[in-house]
Design an enzyme around this catalytic site. Structure first.
Site, PDB file in Angstrom:
ATOM      1  CB  THR A 216      -3.266   4.589   0.916  1.00 16.64           C
ATOM      2  OG1 THR A 216      -3.697   3.724  -0.134  1.00 16.64           O
ATOM      3  CG2 THR A 216      -4.363   5.581   1.234  1.00 16.64           C
TER       4      THR A 216
ATOM      5  CB  CYS B 182      -0.861  -0.047   1.251  1.00 15.92           C
ATOM      6  SG  CYS B 182      -1.904   1.362   1.402  1.00 15.92           S
TER       7      CYS B 182
END
Ligand code: 5GP
Length: 356
Positions: free
Chosen positions: A194, A192
């Site tokens: 993000t 990830c």
């Protein structure tokens, strides 16, 4: 109000200064135990969900990522009564369910908000799958809640997993939409980006602890998703109150992942693994990354590790060991008897840097 008080109030509103925990920030505290041997620990649970369906098995699931949620992974994990969330696409689930009907209770149909998933929900004529996992990166969107409601209406008896969110507000919204299990985890996954790209996320262990409180009050469960690096992290999730744990990275690099094995210049064997929001996944499944989007997933090479059976044994052995340290004969005991202590990260880091 004086200027000082006003500034203080503003700061309190913008920043939550309470310490929050990731897996590496906490340890399980040992306590007196009547467990004589790890083989006395039973990792199977039996649960009746809000949808009315009963399921029994080991509540650990492989993530619905392209290099993890494969048929071969499901064939192995089902031997251990563990779940595989098959990679997205209705037909991928249907092929498995019709070929191996006796193993269907250990796989999940996976859907997203993409056109293919929507078409499948509109047109499929299949019986209610045992599990349906509907997930998007941002489970706070109204469009996602409406789609979850639609799936709930279409297959009322399926154990419906929806996510991802990281706060009680998200749990309430997905419970209202009909989820039996809410998937918690934003920014914590090994692939990830993000946290870096959008600056969004929440420390995983605290997210689980805080969401469990609300989920319990609503009579639903939490799936902790993302950030599992070691088998001990799975045990910490159960102590935090998760009903199930989903993991991707820990299952990668195995024969069952379906990827090509590559040899590096130094002769080491590797396999490709990528996040589902990575440039690689977008090029493979969505015809490239749209101009208004940034990639929120990584693409890496992981060491080749042979069959996933060895990893499964490490996971289940670790979990049994955690249970024996707190006197738990099963996972509900692990939750009721287990407590967590915040650790001194500096000491942890020193130990890890000397590992050989
Ligand atoms: P892991 O166990 O590898 O730490 O985390 C697995 C989880 O990461 C998945 O179940 C999914 O929720 C999340 N994930 C998978 N691919 C991506 C991606 O490309 N970007 C982001 N932000 N999360 C991802």
């Amino acid at each position: 109000m004086t200027r000082g008080w006003y500034v203080l109030l503003l700061l309190v509103m913008i920043v939550n200064y309470e310490p929050k925990l990731d897996y590496s920030d906490a340890l399980i505290v040992p306590r007196l135990s009547d467990v004589k041997s790890r083989k006395d620990v039973n990792l199977e649970v039996g649960t009746t969900f809000n949808c009315g369906s009963y399921w029994t098995g080991v509540p650990i699931m492989a993530a619905n990522m392209s290099t993890v949620g494969t048929h071969d992974m499901a064939l192995v994990l089902s031997e251990y009564k563990m779940i595989t969330c098959l990679k997205k696409g209705g037909e991928y689930y249907v092929t498995f369910a019709t070929t191996y009907p006796d193993k269907e209770k250990y796989v999940s149909l996976s859907l997203g908000l993409d056109a293919e998933s929507k078409l499948f929900v509109d047109s499929a004529t299949i019986n209610d799958p045992t599990f349906i996992c509907i997930d998007v990166a941002n489970g706070y969107m109204t469009e996602f809640h409406n789609f979850t409601k639609k799936v709930r209406q279409k297959w009322p008896k399926s154990i419906l997993i929806a996510g991802n969110i990281v706060t009680p507000e998200g749990v309430v919204a997905l419970s209202d939409a009909g989820a039996d299990l809410v998937k918690v985890g934003i920014g914590s996954g090994s692939m990830c980006l993000t946290r870096r790209v959008a600056g969004v996320g929440y420390p995983q262990l605290s997210a689980v602890i805080e969401c469990v409180e609300t989920a319990t009050a609503l009579g639903i469960g939490i799936v902790s998703d993302g950030g599992i690096v070691y088998p001990g992290d799975i045990a910490k999730s159960f102590v935090a109150g998760a009903a199930m744990v989903m993991a991707g990275g820990i299952f990668t690099g195995h024969d069952e992942c379906g990827g090509e094995i590559r040899t590096s210049a130094s002769g080491e064997l590797h396999m490709l693994h990528y996040g589902m929001s990575s440039k690689t996944a977008n090029e493979k499944y969505n015809g490239g990354l749209s101009t208004y989007r940034a990639s929120e997933g990584r693409t890496i090479e992981v060491p080749y590790r042979g069959s996933v059976k060895h990893t499964v044994q490490d996971i289940l052995g670790g979990l049994r060991s955690a249970c024996s340290y707190v006197g738990a004969f099963n996972l509900p005991d692990l939750y009721s008897r287990g407590t967590l202590v915040k650790v001194n990260r500096t000491i942890n880091t020193i130990f890890e840097s000397h590992e050989i």
